[in-house]
Design an enzyme around this catalytic site. Sequence first.
Site, short mmCIF file in Angstrom:
data_model
loop_
_atom_site.label_atom_id
_atom_site.label_comp_id
_atom_site.label_asym_id
_atom_site.label_seq_id
_atom_site.Cartn_x
_atom_site.Cartn_y
_atom_site.Cartn_z
N GLU A 46 0.81 -1.29 -0.12
CA GLU A 46 0.08 -0.07 0.16
C GLU A 46 0.82 1.22 0.02
O GLU A 46 0.68 2.20 -0.74
CB GLU A 46 -0.85 0.26 1.16
CG GLU A 46 -1.91 -1.10 1.14
CD GLU A 46 -2.93 -1.14 0.10
OE1 GLU A 46 -2.98 0.17 -0.69
OE2 GLU A 46 -3.71 -2.05 -0.16
N GLU A 85 -18.79 -5.32 -2.57
CA GLU A 85 -17.63 -5.79 -2.48
C GLU A 85 -17.59 -7.15 -2.84
O GLU A 85 -16.58 -7.78 -3.68
CB GLU A 85 -17.19 -5.68 -0.82
CG GLU A 85 -15.61 -6.19 -1.12
CD GLU A 85 -14.59 -5.19 -1.46
OE1 GLU A 85 -15.08 -4.23 -1.98
OE2 GLU A 85 -13.35 -5.29 -1.31
N THR A 107 -1.06 0.92 -10.28
CA THR A 107 -2.49 0.58 -10.05
C THR A 107 -3.20 1.50 -9.22
O THR A 107 -4.28 1.32 -8.88
CB THR A 107 -2.31 -0.90 -9.47
OG1 THR A 107 -3.44 -1.45 -9.04
CG2 THR A 107 -1.34 -0.68 -7.89
N GLU A 121 -12.37 0.62 -9.86
CA GLU A 121 -12.08 -0.41 -10.96
C GLU A 121 -13.21 -0.31 -12.14
O GLU A 121 -12.81 -0.45 -13.31
CB GLU A 121 -12.14 -1.77 -10.44
CG GLU A 121 -10.88 -2.02 -9.61
CD GLU A 121 -10.89 -1.70 -8.29
OE1 GLU A 121 -11.94 -0.95 -7.76
OE2 GLU A 121 -9.72 -1.57 -7.52
N ASP A 152 -4.88 -9.46 -7.99
CA ASP A 152 -5.00 -8.58 -9.13
C ASP A 152 -3.82 -7.89 -9.86
O ASP A 152 -3.66 -7.83 -10.86
CB ASP A 152 -6.35 -7.60 -8.83
CG ASP A 152 -6.03 -6.97 -7.39
OD1 ASP A 152 -5.05 -7.06 -6.88
OD2 ASP A 152 -6.89 -6.12 -6.86
C1 DMJ Z 1 -6.16 0.52 -5.24
O1 DMJ Z 1 -5.52 0.74 -4.01
C2 DMJ Z 1 -5.28 -0.30 -6.27
O2 DMJ Z 1 -5.84 -0.38 -7.44
C3 DMJ Z 1 -5.24 -1.77 -5.74
O3 DMJ Z 1 -4.40 -2.29 -6.94
C4 DMJ Z 1 -6.39 -2.41 -5.59
N1 DMJ Z 1 -7.52 -1.79 -5.54
C5 DMJ Z 1 -7.55 -0.50 -4.92
C6 DMJ Z 1 -8.84 0.29 -4.92
O4 DMJ Z 1 -9.85 -0.53 -5.15
#
Ligand code: DMJ
Length: 480
Positions: A41, A274, A378, A295, A181
């Site tokens: 994170e 979710e 991401t 997303e 993911d």
């Molecule tokens: C984000 O922090 C990033 O995209 C992560 O890879 C997974 N998804 C969250 C938001 O939903």
Amino acid sequence: MDQPYHLLNHCQGNFTEFQRGVLWLSDNLTFDVDARVNLFECNIRVLGGLISAHILATDTKSRLDHGLYKNQLLNLAEDLGQRFLPAFDSPTGLPYAWINLKNGVMENETTETSTSGCGSLILEMGALSRLTGDSKYEAVALRALRKLWSMRSSLNLLGTTLDVVTGEWIECSSGIGAGVDSFYEYLIKAYILFGSDEYWDIFHSAYLAVQKYFRHGPWYHEADMRTGRATYWQLTSLQAFWPGLQILVGDIAAANSSHREFFHVWQRFGVLPERYLLDHDMLHPTERYYPLRPELAESTFYLYQATKDPWYMEVGESIINSLNSYAKVDGGFASIRDVMTMQQEDHQHSFFLSETCKYLYLLFDDSFLADKNYVFTTEGHLLPIRSSWHEKLPESYISNWTSIKNGNQGTHASAMSLQVCPAMFIGGNITPWVESACHVPDSRVDHRCITDDDCGIDSTTCRRRTCSMAGYCGLWLFIL
Ligand code: DMJ
């Protein structure tokens, strides 16, 4: 169509505010704190944000007053990258999931991490190495990625959680959502950013395995990495990024059909829950929340870029209307605790601004991206694609890239901005392509897969698939 701009300030080009933010961080941010943070994170949100802002502060736009910027954000990023390094000091080279910024890995720290946690560090750590000239950040992230891939099953599947000390899998069931993911996302994006065939080769094998073992029509379930047998039949909000990733590989038809299903669920509940149990046709009893995730908006943005179909703008409008109806509060937007009651909670994740708002904004006004070559991390942070960062241009691109360059068709463009389809260049005096529509290297004249194994999906869709109306057909880069 009326464009629903009221969600977002029209702030493109607000250099004054950008400068204020950069200088405030320069004066106030320190990582010398006794705090235990999650490596993944902190990497995607903080390191990625600093690097991206540094790049924007130093590009040709002169966003800051002359002389004010002296690489303060890059220095902060380097300090943070240094503090990440002890996490990689495990017997396997796989990083611990948690690290104390001041003291390194704590005694008795958990040895459990996730596939995305240790396999999605390469964009930020790689960019940090390229910007500082110090290869160690990229080296540790790449070593971890290679180790992780070496743990794949004979089916080219990975699990969801693992032990960084023993290198053993803990949870052998996995899918394309939580815990996995961004592992897939970073392989294709690392290939785009750094031009190394190694990333493409891993991505390609991993992508085909996903399509083969997890896909059920437009849905994706979970499967056991050892047997490929389905385990959990669940739709999760995080999975909705997958159509956006499929756009990068040119799998537009598949992206479109999955995206439509996710949007139906959005319409049914007003937002995306979710987790939804597909086999019981009901919401998961404890995961009924919507924390303002990006997303679906992200995939909608990519699909619109690929197709220019105005329907995706309607989807974006509907998402914005829902956010305004259910989540808007004084001073921001609130996460939804329960999609059945739309009860709000006092929390707005940082990804709401860095991703959800950004993708919705760019859906309606992409002028910021014109003639640019960026990948989005991401967390929605921009990294520019530069030839100087490329190990080498992938072989299949070289001849075409040169031809196009010589033909004066411009070098400042990406597939996204030019909407170039490889099929446009077949014939003439340009060497025929050596990729199928599924991007499986081949030498067939029509570049279509013949067998299901070639495709990883069913080869009939490959033979039927054409480029989008806009002519965009996936990853096709012109490198600066
Ligand atoms: C984000 O922090 C990033 O995209 C992560 O890879 C997974 N998804 C969250 C938001 O939903």
